[in-house]
Design a protein around this motif. Sequence first.
Motif, short mmCIF file in Angstrom:
data_model
loop_
_atom_site.label_atom_id
_atom_site.label_comp_id
_atom_site.label_asym_id
_atom_site.label_seq_id
_atom_site.Cartn_x
_atom_site.Cartn_y
_atom_site.Cartn_z
N ILE A 199 17.54 18.24 5.20
CA ILE A 199 18.04 16.50 4.49
C ILE A 199 17.08 15.93 4.42
O ILE A 199 16.96 14.90 3.35
CB ILE A 199 19.28 16.47 4.42
CG1 ILE A 199 20.55 17.26 4.54
CG2 ILE A 199 19.95 14.80 4.14
CD1 ILE A 199 21.86 16.63 4.38
N ALA A 200 16.58 15.91 5.53
CA ALA A 200 15.38 14.56 5.68
C ALA A 200 13.76 14.84 4.76
O ALA A 200 14.04 14.22 4.08
CB ALA A 200 15.11 14.30 7.37
N SER A 224 13.77 16.67 1.84
CA SER A 224 14.41 16.04 0.12
C SER A 224 14.12 15.38 0.28
O SER A 224 14.22 14.82 -1.11
CB SER A 224 15.41 16.66 0.27
OG SER A 224 16.84 16.59 0.88
N LEU A 225 14.84 14.02 1.41
CA LEU A 225 14.06 12.64 1.27
C LEU A 225 12.90 12.65 0.96
O LEU A 225 12.75 11.02 1.02
CB LEU A 225 15.67 12.00 1.84
CG LEU A 225 16.71 12.35 1.56
CD1 LEU A 225 17.32 11.36 2.95
CD2 LEU A 225 17.54 12.02 0.39
N ASP A 226 12.05 12.82 1.40
CA ASP A 226 10.70 12.60 1.30
C ASP A 226 10.75 11.51 2.59
O ASP A 226 10.24 10.12 2.64
CB ASP A 226 10.00 11.68 0.09
CG ASP A 226 8.47 11.98 0.45
OD1 ASP A 226 8.06 13.12 1.24
OD2 ASP A 226 7.14 11.17 -1.06
N LEU A 227 11.64 11.92 4.07
CA LEU A 227 10.97 10.48 5.14
C LEU A 227 10.27 11.05 5.53
O LEU A 227 9.75 11.52 5.86
CB LEU A 227 12.62 10.56 5.68
CG LEU A 227 14.11 10.56 5.25
CD1 LEU A 227 14.97 10.80 5.63
CD2 LEU A 227 14.32 9.22 4.52
N LEU A 287 21.53 5.27 6.49
CA LEU A 287 20.72 6.60 6.15
C LEU A 287 20.75 7.44 7.49
O LEU A 287 21.33 8.40 6.99
CB LEU A 287 19.40 6.43 6.06
CG LEU A 287 18.45 7.61 6.07
CD1 LEU A 287 18.07 8.04 5.16
CD2 LEU A 287 17.02 7.00 6.04
N ILE A 315 23.36 11.43 6.67
CA ILE A 315 22.41 12.75 6.76
C ILE A 315 23.26 13.01 8.12
O ILE A 315 23.42 14.43 8.20
CB ILE A 315 20.93 12.07 8.00
CG1 ILE A 315 20.27 11.77 6.38
CG2 ILE A 315 20.30 13.69 7.86
CD1 ILE A 315 19.13 11.26 7.01
N PHE A 356 24.28 13.45 -0.64
CA PHE A 356 22.87 14.03 -0.78
C PHE A 356 22.95 15.00 -1.45
O PHE A 356 23.63 16.11 -1.07
CB PHE A 356 21.75 13.88 0.32
CG PHE A 356 21.85 12.35 0.84
CD1 PHE A 356 21.07 11.39 0.32
CD2 PHE A 356 21.49 12.32 2.36
CE1 PHE A 356 20.55 10.17 1.43
CE2 PHE A 356 21.65 11.17 3.30
CZ PHE A 356 21.31 9.89 2.51
N LYS A 369 20.43 17.54 -1.88
CA LYS A 369 20.27 18.65 -0.78
C LYS A 369 21.52 19.69 -0.22
O LYS A 369 21.64 20.76 -0.19
CB LYS A 369 19.48 18.30 0.52
CG LYS A 369 18.62 19.68 1.68
CD LYS A 369 17.90 20.55 0.01
CE LYS A 369 17.64 22.11 0.68
NZ LYS A 369 16.73 22.75 -0.26
#
Length: 277
Positions: free
Chosen positions: A63-64, A66-69, A155, A159, A232, A234
């Motif tokens: 997930i992280a 996919s969020l481009d963190l 955030l 997640i 999210f 994802k």
Amino acid sequence: MKIKIEELNRNLIKIQKGRIKLINLNKAKEEFEKYVKPYGRENVKICRKIEHSYRVLDVAEEIAKSLDLSEEDLELAKLIGLLHDIGRFEQIRIYNTFVDKDSIDHADLGVKILFEDNLIRKFIEDDKYDEIIYKAIKSHNKYAIENGLNQQELLHAKIIRDADKVDIYEVYIRDIASNENAVFNYDNISNEKITGKVLESVKKHELVNRYDTVNEADRYVAALAFVFDLNFKKGIELVKERKYIEKLINRVKTENNEVEMEVIERNILEYFKEKNI
């Protein structure tokens, strides 16, 4: 003018400190293994919670990413995933159940163990992320995330809630495949009536309040409805790609509950379309 050697060394130390990774996942995993060892992997319930913790770490990472963190938030999400159910082990030791309604809120117990008992320092030495970790773990199993969180706290709360719910589906699928009925008695679910309040929540595409559940069938449907609380894209994609909903519904669908189960499945599939999944 020459710069003194001492000043150069001080500047070098500052640079090096800035590059130090505050989160060491390998060390955190080692400490996690030390913590869970006394509870005994030979206990099926304990073993499943250990495996669940590692899988939630992996889903949180997906997930992280996919969020481009940032790398910092990526590693933090993984650490929270590893520790989110730390309270489960004491819960099973003391109460011999994972049902919070019949024992204790495992997230509240988890943050007590981590922060009041100061176990958190075994997993991460720096206290920079303590508030984020505390609030994310405390909120991960609640009906809703508490108000007042800052952007980064919110955030990570989202997640871990998503990662946990996605893997809970996987837990149920594995339970069905093993024929152990360790989580649910699936035959009971097939014969029990789903209560109206629970079904109405599904029709509204809402998370089911656990206090509205009165039997095992209701709790099963409440789990199916987790998808409505995913934050999210994802997480929703993973649920759909792995066909969790169809598999879980097919396991318990009988003539007794066929109409209700078809309503539930239809509403969840409609929800996927609403989210463009």
